[in-house]
Structure formats: C-alpha cells, structure tokens
Design an enzyme around this catalytic site. Structure first.
Site, PDB file in Angstrom:
ATOM      1  N   CYS A 180       0.873  -1.174   0.000  1.00 45.67           N
ATOM      2  CA  CYS A 180       0.000   0.000   0.000  1.00 45.67           C
ATOM      3  C   CYS A 180       0.912   1.227   0.000  1.00 45.67           C
ATOM      4  O   CYS A 180       2.044   1.154  -0.477  1.00 45.67           O
ATOM      5  CB  CYS A 180      -0.964  -0.011   1.189  1.00 45.67           C
ATOM      6  SG  CYS A 180      -0.154   0.130   2.802  1.00 45.67           S
ATOM      7  N   HIS A 181       0.467   2.323   0.533  1.00 48.00           N
ATOM      8  CA  HIS A 181       1.280   3.544   0.516  1.00 48.00           C
ATOM      9  C   HIS A 181       2.460   3.451   1.485  1.00 48.00           C
ATOM     10  O   HIS A 181       3.587   3.723   1.108  1.00 48.00           O
ATOM     11  CB  HIS A 181       0.406   4.755   0.852  1.00 48.00           C
ATOM     12  CG  HIS A 181       1.114   6.063   0.735  1.00 48.00           C
ATOM     13  ND1 HIS A 181       1.470   6.603  -0.477  1.00 48.00           N
ATOM     14  CD2 HIS A 181       1.552   6.932   1.677  1.00 48.00           C
ATOM     15  CE1 HIS A 181       2.095   7.753  -0.275  1.00 48.00           C
ATOM     16  NE2 HIS A 181       2.148   7.980   1.026  1.00 48.00           N
TER      17      HIS A 181
END
Length: 114
Positions: free
Chosen positions: A67-68
C-alpha cells in the site's frame, strides 16, 4: 481478545523486481493512488474490494501485499492469511519502493508518482 495473526514482512531490497503469475504483487491502495503511479506488473484491488475479489489471487502464488506506507497492506495480508494464503507484507510500501529508486509508472507506461 485474540491476537492478530503474525504476517511475514519483507523490505524493498528483498522484493522481486518483476511480478506475474508466480510472484504476485497486490496493490491495495485506492484508485486515485493507483492512477498517480504504481509498480509495473502489480495487480490492483482496492482494500474495500478485497473480500469480494479474493478468488482473483492464486492461493499457490507467492503473494506480496503493498500500500502507501505498509498499514493497509498489513491488514489485507492478515485477511489473506486467515483465508489460507501465505502473504508477505511489504514494509514501507510505495514510499519505500520509490525511496529506493525503483520505477513507478502510470497506466499509460509513463513515469508516475507516489
């Protein structure tokens, strides 16, 4: 209260550089994040859609979840693990990927951003 399942972790240095059917990189960020930039060859399933789309991931594949920054991917990796997969969470997420100088692309193949 039961403890959260322990999920394997990896950092960017140990992550493969190419992905396909044998090694799947699952990006669970939102659509707008994906459109700004992602890893070539990654598969995109936004976090909210994972339960409905679980069957899109081969249970036998080497599964990396990103993810981020690593928090959402950890939750998704825990979910996959509870459903019989052997996921690996990517520590540091896309921030670490881009920080290591690895390429980020857009859907059109041009340079992307994180």
């Amino acid at each position: 209260m039961p403890a959260e399942p322990v999920v394997a972790q990896t950092d960017i240095a140990a992550l493969p550089t190419e992905f396909g059917s044998a090694a799947v990189l699952l990006d669970v960020r939102e659509d707008d994040e994906w459109k700004r930039g992602h890893i070539a060859g990654a598969q995109h399933i936004p976090i909210a859609e994972v339960p409905a789309r679980l069957d899109e991931i081969d249970p036998q594949a080497e599964l990396y979840v990103i993810c981020h920054a690593g928090g959402r991917s950890l939750r998704v990796a825990q979910y996959f693990q509870q459903n019989g997969y052997r996921p690996v969470n990517v520590s540091g997420g896309m921030l670490a990927w881009a920080g290591a100088g690895r390429p980020v692309v857009t859907d059109g193949g041009g340079p992307g951003s994180v």
